[in-house]
Design a protein around this motif. Structure first.
Motif, PDB file in Angstrom:
ATOM      1  N   PHE A  20      86.495   9.140  84.106  1.00  0.00           N
ATOM      2  CA  PHE A  20      87.095  10.079  82.936  1.00  0.00           C
ATOM      3  C   PHE A  20      86.953  11.449  83.745  1.00  0.00           C
ATOM      4  CE2 PHE A  20      85.102   6.911  79.746  1.00  0.00           C
ATOM      5  CZ  PHE A  20      84.900   7.960  78.353  1.00  0.00           C
ATOM      6  N   SER A  21      86.504  11.899  84.616  1.00  0.00           N
ATOM      7  CA  SER A  21      86.864  12.776  85.514  1.00  0.00           C
ATOM      8  C   SER A  21      88.319  13.150  84.969  1.00  0.00           C
ATOM      9  CB  SER A  21      86.243  12.598  86.594  1.00  0.00           C
ATOM     10  OG  SER A  21      86.721  12.460  87.349  1.00  0.00           O
ATOM     11  N   GLN A  22      88.782  12.082  85.074  1.00  0.00           N
ATOM     12  CA  GLN A  22      90.270  12.502  85.845  1.00  0.00           C
ATOM     13  C   GLN A  22      91.399  12.335  83.898  1.00  0.00           C
ATOM     14  OE1 GLN A  22      92.158  12.068  88.207  1.00  0.00           O
ATOM     15  NE2 GLN A  22      89.764  11.741  88.794  1.00  0.00           N
ATOM     16  N   ALA A  23      90.732  12.848  83.065  1.00  0.00           N
ATOM     17  CA  ALA A  23      91.542  12.865  82.030  1.00  0.00           C
ATOM     18  C   ALA A  23      91.606  14.434  81.963  1.00  0.00           C
ATOM     19  CB  ALA A  23      89.883  13.174  80.265  1.00  0.00           C
ATOM     20  N   PRO A  24      90.783  15.295  82.354  1.00  0.00           N
ATOM     21  CA  PRO A  24      92.118  17.218  82.457  1.00  0.00           C
ATOM     22  C   PRO A  24      92.647  16.832  83.223  1.00  0.00           C
ATOM     23  CG  PRO A  24      90.110  17.397  82.701  1.00  0.00           C
ATOM     24  CD  PRO A  24      89.750  15.533  82.705  1.00  0.00           C
ATOM     25  N   GLU A  25      92.832  16.064  84.214  1.00  0.00           N
ATOM     26  CA  GLU A  25      94.176  15.983  85.211  1.00  0.00           C
ATOM     27  C   GLU A  25      95.405  15.238  84.205  1.00  0.00           C
ATOM     28  OE1 GLU A  25      96.871  15.807  88.167  1.00  0.00           O
ATOM     29  OE2 GLU A  25      95.117  17.392  88.096  1.00  0.00           O
ATOM     30  N   PHE A  26      94.964  14.459  83.766  1.00  0.00           N
ATOM     31  CA  PHE A  26      95.891  13.517  82.840  1.00  0.00           C
ATOM     32  C   PHE A  26      96.870  14.099  81.687  1.00  0.00           C
ATOM     33  CE2 PHE A  26      98.048  10.918  79.629  1.00  0.00           C
ATOM     34  CZ  PHE A  26      98.556   9.695  79.954  1.00  0.00           C
ATOM     35  N   ALA A  27      95.510  14.911  81.470  1.00  0.00           N
ATOM     36  CA  ALA A  27      96.180  15.926  80.352  1.00  0.00           C
ATOM     37  C   ALA A  27      96.729  16.801  81.010  1.00  0.00           C
ATOM     38  CB  ALA A  27      95.106  16.599  79.748  1.00  0.00           C
ATOM     39  N   GLN A  28      96.579  17.608  82.179  1.00  0.00           N
ATOM     40  CA  GLN A  28      97.604  18.417  82.782  1.00  0.00           C
ATOM     41  C   GLN A  28      98.993  17.764  83.533  1.00  0.00           C
ATOM     42  OE1 GLN A  28      97.567  21.684  83.283  1.00  0.00           O
ATOM     43  NE2 GLN A  28      98.922  21.768  84.898  1.00  0.00           N
ATOM     44  N   ALA A 120     103.374   7.472  77.515  1.00  0.00           N
ATOM     45  CA  ALA A 120     103.807   6.515  78.298  1.00  0.00           C
ATOM     46  C   ALA A 120     104.657   6.499  79.794  1.00  0.00           C
ATOM     47  CB  ALA A 120     104.867   6.095  77.510  1.00  0.00           C
ATOM     48  N   ASN A 121     105.587   7.565  79.426  1.00  0.00           N
ATOM     49  CA  ASN A 121     105.598   7.781  80.921  1.00  0.00           C
ATOM     50  C   ASN A 121     104.631   8.601  81.313  1.00  0.00           C
ATOM     51  OD1 ASN A 121     108.261   6.829  80.801  1.00  0.00           O
ATOM     52  ND2 ASN A 121     108.991   8.797  79.318  1.00  0.00           N
ATOM     53  N   THR A 122     103.735   9.290  81.532  1.00  0.00           N
ATOM     54  CA  THR A 122     102.839  10.174  81.776  1.00  0.00           C
ATOM     55  C   THR A 122     101.473   9.027  82.858  1.00  0.00           C
ATOM     56  OG1 THR A 122     102.830  11.997  81.252  1.00  0.00           O
ATOM     57  CG2 THR A 122     100.963  11.901  82.219  1.00  0.00           C
ATOM     58  N   TRP A 123     101.144   8.138  81.998  1.00  0.00           N
ATOM     59  CA  TRP A 123     100.601   6.627  82.054  1.00  0.00           C
ATOM     60  C   TRP A 123     101.260   6.258  83.421  1.00  0.00           C
ATOM     61  CZ3 TRP A 123      95.910   5.963  82.193  1.00  0.00           C
ATOM     62  CH2 TRP A 123      95.034   4.552  81.772  1.00  0.00           C
ATOM     63  N   ARG A 124     102.428   6.108  83.508  1.00  0.00           N
ATOM     64  CA  ARG A 124     103.282   5.596  84.227  1.00  0.00           C
ATOM     65  C   ARG A 124     103.441   5.419  85.429  1.00  0.00           C
ATOM     66  NH1 ARG A 124     109.338   5.858  83.456  1.00  0.00           N
ATOM     67  NH2 ARG A 124     108.788   7.417  84.545  1.00  0.00           N
ATOM     68  N   ASP A 125     103.121   7.206  85.181  1.00  0.00           N
ATOM     69  CA  ASP A 125     103.556   7.813  86.665  1.00  0.00           C
ATOM     70  C   ASP A 125     102.591   8.822  87.564  1.00  0.00           C
ATOM     71  OD1 ASP A 125     106.005   7.102  86.951  1.00  0.00           O
ATOM     72  OD2 ASP A 125     107.022   9.024  86.276  1.00  0.00           O
ATOM     73  N   PHE A 126     101.130   8.555  86.738  1.00  0.00           N
ATOM     74  CA  PHE A 126     100.090   9.208  86.552  1.00  0.00           C
ATOM     75  C   PHE A 126      99.244   8.975  88.039  1.00  0.00           C
ATOM     76  CE2 PHE A 126      95.072   9.570  86.425  1.00  0.00           C
ATOM     77  CZ  PHE A 126      94.945  10.720  86.307  1.00  0.00           C
TER      78      PHE A 126
END
Length: 172
Positions: A20-28, A120-126
């Motif tokens: 869950f701590s990765q949620a803000p980083e994913f949003a960024q 999808a592209n953000t998830w692929r390269d996260f």
């Protein structure tokens, strides 16, 4: 709660906190990708608007010219251009919402109306980030509590089942 159950609950809490701590980083990272998509779409939309103006048309009149064309190709290009303009405006709106939301709320804004392709592209390269922000700490804490609760509830269920089995064995 026994020692093993406590250890499992703590490990589950830490795992939940980490995820869950990765949620803000994913949003960024999603927000950065939206910026790139907007930059590219802006070039296309502004070029379309400029060409329409050169022919003394506004955007809607230019799109209508495509729609009214007897040529299938031109009608399809009009539909495609309208789709591009709509996507551009949608991404601009989402970028504004993400930019004005509190850091802790950005993942909720993202989940509320994410662009499928950008997501999808953000998830692929996260690339996970270290949660050194307040938002990361809050989301990590939420995940820790959630993971701990799930493990604790599962542990209660397991204990209840084993206790019931023991009681049934003793009754026989």
């Amino acid at each position: 709660m026994g020692l093993i159950a406590r250890i499992i609950a703590i490990v589950a809490g830490l795992a939940g906190g980490t995820v869950f701590s990765q949620a803000p980083e994913f949003a960024q990272q999603y927000r950065q990708r939206i910026g790139g998509a907007i930059d590219e779409l802006r070039v296309i939309v502004e070029d379309f608007n400029r060409q329409a103006t050169e022919h003394h048309l506004d955007r809607q009149q230019a799109l209508s010219a495509y729609t009214q064309s007897p040529d299938d190709f031109l009608r399809d290009r009009g539909v495609s251009m309208q789709s591009t303009i709509t996507r551009y405006e949608t991404l601009l709106s989402q970028q504004l919402r993400l930019g004005t939301a509190a850091p802790v709320a950005k993942p909720f804004v993202l989940l509320g109306n994410a662009d499928d392709v950008v997501f999808a592209n953000t998830w692929r390269d996260f690339v996970p980030g270290v949660p050194v922000s307040i938002a990361g700490l809050v989301w990590g804490s939420i995940g820790f509590v959630g993971g701990w609760l799930v493990a604790a509830l599962l542990g209660l269920g397991v204990r209840r089942v084993t206790r019931t089995r023991r009681v049934h064995r003793q009754v026989r």
